[in-house]
Motif scaffolding. Structure first.
Motif, PDB file in Angstrom:
ATOM      1  N   LYS A   6       0.833  -1.188   0.000  1.00 45.20           N
ATOM      2  CA  LYS A   6       0.000   0.000   0.000  1.00 45.20           C
ATOM      3  C   LYS A   6       0.875   1.248   0.000  1.00 45.20           C
ATOM      4  N   LYS A   7       0.307   2.335  -0.501  1.00 45.58           N
ATOM      5  CA  LYS A   7       0.950   3.640  -0.398  1.00 45.58           C
ATOM      6  C   LYS A   7       0.446   4.274   0.884  1.00 45.58           C
ATOM      7  N   ILE A   8       1.339   4.499   1.841  1.00 47.90           N
ATOM      8  CA  ILE A   8       0.957   4.929   3.175  1.00 47.90           C
ATOM      9  C   ILE A   8       1.641   6.249   3.527  1.00 47.90           C
ATOM     10  N   LEU A   9       0.835   7.220   3.951  1.00 41.82           N
ATOM     11  CA  LEU A   9       1.363   8.470   4.474  1.00 41.82           C
ATOM     12  C   LEU A   9       1.427   8.366   5.992  1.00 41.82           C
ATOM     13  N   VAL A  10       2.603   8.633   6.556  1.00 37.93           N
ATOM     14  CA  VAL A  10       2.772   8.669   8.008  1.00 37.93           C
ATOM     15  C   VAL A  10       3.086  10.101   8.403  1.00 37.93           C
ATOM     16  N   THR A  11       2.163  10.762   9.106  1.00 41.63           N
ATOM     17  CA  THR A  11       2.470  12.100   9.612  1.00 41.63           C
ATOM     18  C   THR A  11       3.169  11.954  10.961  1.00 41.63           C
ATOM     19  N   GLY A  12       4.070  12.896  11.242  1.00 41.96           N
ATOM     20  CA  GLY A  12       4.880  12.746  12.455  1.00 41.96           C
ATOM     21  C   GLY A  12       5.911  11.653  12.316  1.00 41.96           C
ATOM     22  N   ALA A  13       6.310  11.361  11.085  1.00 44.79           N
ATOM     23  CA  ALA A  13       7.255  10.270  10.827  1.00 44.79           C
ATOM     24  C   ALA A  13       8.640  10.561  11.389  1.00 44.79           C
ATOM     25  N   LYS A  33       5.321   7.256   2.463  1.00 50.51           N
ATOM     26  CA  LYS A  33       5.634   8.679   2.361  1.00 50.51           C
ATOM     27  C   LYS A  33       5.689   9.224   3.776  1.00 50.51           C
ATOM     28  N   ALA A  34       6.831   9.785   4.150  1.00 46.27           N
ATOM     29  CA  ALA A  34       7.053  10.269   5.510  1.00 46.27           C
ATOM     30  C   ALA A  34       6.845  11.774   5.556  1.00 46.27           C
ATOM     31  N   PHE A  35       5.790  12.199   6.241  1.00 47.06           N
ATOM     32  CA  PHE A  35       5.513  13.620   6.433  1.00 47.06           C
ATOM     33  C   PHE A  35       6.307  14.071   7.662  1.00 47.06           C
ATOM     34  N   VAL A  36       7.307  14.942   7.436  1.00 48.06           N
ATOM     35  CA  VAL A  36       8.146  15.437   8.532  1.00 48.06           C
ATOM     36  C   VAL A  36       7.958  16.938   8.664  1.00 48.06           C
ATOM     37  N   ASN A  37       8.221  17.458   9.852  1.00 49.49           N
ATOM     38  CA  ASN A  37       8.029  18.882  10.109  1.00 49.49           C
ATOM     39  C   ASN A  37       9.112  19.699   9.409  1.00 49.49           C
ATOM     40  N   TYR A  38       8.692  20.615   8.535  1.00 43.97           N
ATOM     41  CA  TYR A  38       9.664  21.441   7.820  1.00 43.97           C
ATOM     42  C   TYR A  38      10.492  22.257   8.794  1.00 43.97           C
ATOM     43  N   VAL A  71      -0.861  19.557   3.449  1.00 39.72           N
ATOM     44  CA  VAL A  71      -1.373  18.253   3.890  1.00 39.72           C
ATOM     45  C   VAL A  71      -2.049  17.526   2.736  1.00 39.72           C
ATOM     46  N   LYS A  72      -2.875  18.245   1.997  1.00 40.60           N
ATOM     47  CA  LYS A  72      -3.586  17.608   0.882  1.00 40.60           C
ATOM     48  C   LYS A  72      -2.604  17.171  -0.206  1.00 40.60           C
ATOM     49  N   LYS A  73      -1.598  17.983  -0.473  1.00 40.80           N
ATOM     50  CA  LYS A  73      -0.604  17.616  -1.479  1.00 40.80           C
ATOM     51  C   LYS A  73       0.142  16.353  -1.045  1.00 40.80           C
ATOM     52  N   ALA A  74       0.496  16.282   0.235  1.00 42.51           N
ATOM     53  CA  ALA A  74       1.214  15.105   0.741  1.00 42.51           C
ATOM     54  C   ALA A  74       0.375  13.844   0.620  1.00 42.51           C
ATOM     55  N   MET A  75      -0.931  13.982   0.779  1.00 42.61           N
ATOM     56  CA  MET A  75      -1.830  12.829   0.815  1.00 42.61           C
ATOM     57  C   MET A  75      -2.196  12.307  -0.577  1.00 42.61           C
ATOM     58  N   GLN A  76      -1.953  13.072  -1.604  1.00 45.45           N
ATOM     59  CA  GLN A  76      -2.327  12.655  -2.959  1.00 45.45           C
ATOM     60  C   GLN A  76      -1.641  11.352  -3.344  1.00 45.45           C
ATOM     61  N   GLY A  77      -2.429  10.416  -3.837  1.00 42.44           N
ATOM     62  CA  GLY A  77      -1.908   9.131  -4.271  1.00 42.44           C
ATOM     63  C   GLY A  77      -1.746   8.111  -3.162  1.00 42.44           C
ATOM     64  N   CYS A  78      -2.103   8.483  -1.928  1.00 46.57           N
ATOM     65  CA  CYS A  78      -1.932   7.567  -0.793  1.00 46.57           C
ATOM     66  C   CYS A  78      -3.217   6.776  -0.535  1.00 46.57           C
ATOM     67  N   ASP A  79      -3.060   5.527  -0.146  1.00 46.54           N
ATOM     68  CA  ASP A  79      -4.198   4.666   0.192  1.00 46.54           C
ATOM     69  C   ASP A  79      -4.598   4.801   1.660  1.00 46.54           C
ATOM     70  N   ILE A  80      -3.583   4.881   2.532  1.00 43.58           N
ATOM     71  CA  ILE A  80      -3.784   4.868   3.980  1.00 43.58           C
ATOM     72  C   ILE A  80      -3.052   6.054   4.584  1.00 43.58           C
ATOM     73  N   VAL A  81      -3.652   6.659   5.604  1.00 43.24           N
ATOM     74  CA  VAL A  81      -2.989   7.722   6.356  1.00 43.24           C
ATOM     75  C   VAL A  81      -2.893   7.299   7.813  1.00 43.24           C
ATOM     76  N   LEU A  82      -1.675   7.287   8.346  1.00 44.41           N
ATOM     77  CA  LEU A  82      -1.441   7.054   9.767  1.00 44.41           C
ATOM     78  C   LEU A  82      -1.029   8.398  10.362  1.00 44.41           C
ATOM     79  N   HIS A  83      -1.947   8.992  11.106  1.00 43.48           N
ATOM     80  CA  HIS A  83      -1.771  10.379  11.567  1.00 43.48           C
ATOM     81  C   HIS A  83      -1.237  10.420  12.991  1.00 43.48           C
ATOM     82  N   LEU A  84       0.062  10.703  13.109  1.00 42.67           N
ATOM     83  CA  LEU A  84       0.711  10.793  14.414  1.00 42.67           C
ATOM     84  C   LEU A  84       1.176  12.202  14.751  1.00 42.67           C
ATOM     85  N   ALA A  85       1.230  13.097  13.779  1.00 42.41           N
ATOM     86  CA  ALA A  85       1.784  14.434  14.016  1.00 42.41           C
ATOM     87  C   ALA A  85       0.983  15.167  15.083  1.00 42.41           C
TER      88      ALA A  85
END
Length: 336
Positions: A6-13, A33-38, A71-85
């Motif tokens: 799966k394509k998975i976005l992890v916020t707070g990665a 896809k690892a969403f990290v704090n800029y 956030v929306k740009k990061a999520m594009q193309g992802c199947d699952i979002v694991l929101h930890l941020a």
């Protein structure tokens, strides 16, 4: 989420739990896809210390969870979002409560709105045992009343309820994971177990702590990570709140004594007033009932009871006492 890739976005990665979760998802073959704090240092947090073979498989997205467009740009193309941020330090929530509302509630709203618009398969939202406040009964089930005893816990209650509202109002496939006190390698020294270990490892024998009598249900990070993956994989978790805990209660004082024994040191514990929460804000008792996770997900902790706690603490001590790791902590000061 099935076992297939799966394509998975992890916020707070970039954080403590998020980095461990990100690494495990890559090991299991997922496209992460690892969403990290800029930040201006171009730091990816703890992912900077991940094995190269893990990092090479990652897509890293620097952004800010408070920015709906990013956030929306990061999520594009992802199947699952694991929101930890999230902002999670309780003392800092007394100092700057506005930032907790912006990050924890507005940030969660951004995730939910984007997930709804992009029609993602599933959102796993991260809660916390702090939302229960001091236990009115133990072990604590998911039906326990919610009590906002700190600005942090109040912000997480708001975020949790917002997530559930999107499930009820828009049929968004949301699951809420509610981990109890996670500990392990990479944890911030604002948490009590790293505070104890880093002080002892730095040569201190007079250890400064806050209240010793409150009890906690400590959950080793490997168990928390397996809980996240179990929630993500199970269709039965949609619309549910699920505790992830060890079902073992221990006081802060007992934990400090156990750590000292495992490190082979005699310590004296000193009360540091700045580490004590306001009276009505202290959560006196936390003890997880993990029956729902076992029945619904087939999940169970591998580090349970006192023997499991000892194993988890030993692994945590081994990591923190490695000189290159210990150097990253300021053991001599109070971490707000």
């Amino acid at each position: 989420m099935t076992q297939q890739r799966k394509k998975i976005l992890v916020t707070g990665a970039d954080g403590f739990i998020g980095s461990h979760l990100t690494e495990e998802l890559v090991r299991q073959g997922h496209d992460v896809k690892a969403f990290v704090n800029y930040n201006s240092f171009n730091s990816w947090g703890w992912l900077d210390y991940s094995p190269k073979k893990i990092v090479d498989e990652l897509e890293v997205f620097p952004g800010d969870i408070r920015d709906p467009h990013g956030v929306k740009k990061a999520m594009q193309g992802c199947d699952i979002v694991l929101h930890l941020a999230a902002l999670i330090a309780i003392p800092f929530s007394y100092h700057s409560p506005d930032t907790y509302i912006d990050t924890n509630i507005k940030g969660t709203l951004n995730i939910l709105q984007a997930a709804r618009e992009l029609e993602v398969e599933k959102v796993v939202h991260t809660s916390t045992s702090e939302v229960y406040g001091t236990a009115k009964f133990v072990p604590i089930t998911e039906e326990h009343p919610l009590q906002g005893q700190s600005p942090y816990s109040a912000s997480k209650i708001g975020a949790d309820q917002l997530a559930l509202s999107f499930y009820s109002s828009f049929n968004l496939p949301v699951s809420i994971i509610r981990p109890f006190n996670t500990y392990g390698p990479r944890q911030s020294a604002r948490a009590v177990i790293p505070t104890i270990i880093t002080q002892i490892a730095s040569g201190e024998r007079k250890i400064r702590l806050g209240s010793l009598h409150p009890t906690r249900d400590f959950n080793y990070v490997k168990d928390t990570v397996s809980g996240f993956i179990s929630v993500a994989q199970s269709d039965k978790s949609v619309g549910e709140v699920i505790n992830i805990g060890s079902n073992y209660e221990v006081s802060i004082g007992q934990t400090a004594t156990l750590i000292a024994e495992l490190m082979g040191q005699d310590i004296e514990i000193l009360t540091d007033d700045q580490r004590i929460r306001p009276d009505k804000s202290e959560v006196e008792r936390l003890w997880a009932d993990n029956t729902k996770a076992k029945k619904l997900l087939g999940w169970a902790p591998s580090y349970s009871d006192v023997d499991g706690l000892k194993r988890g603490l030993s692994e945590t001590i081994d990591w923190f006492t490695e000189p290159s790791n210990l150097r990253q902590y300021k053991a001599g000061i109070y971490n707000l």
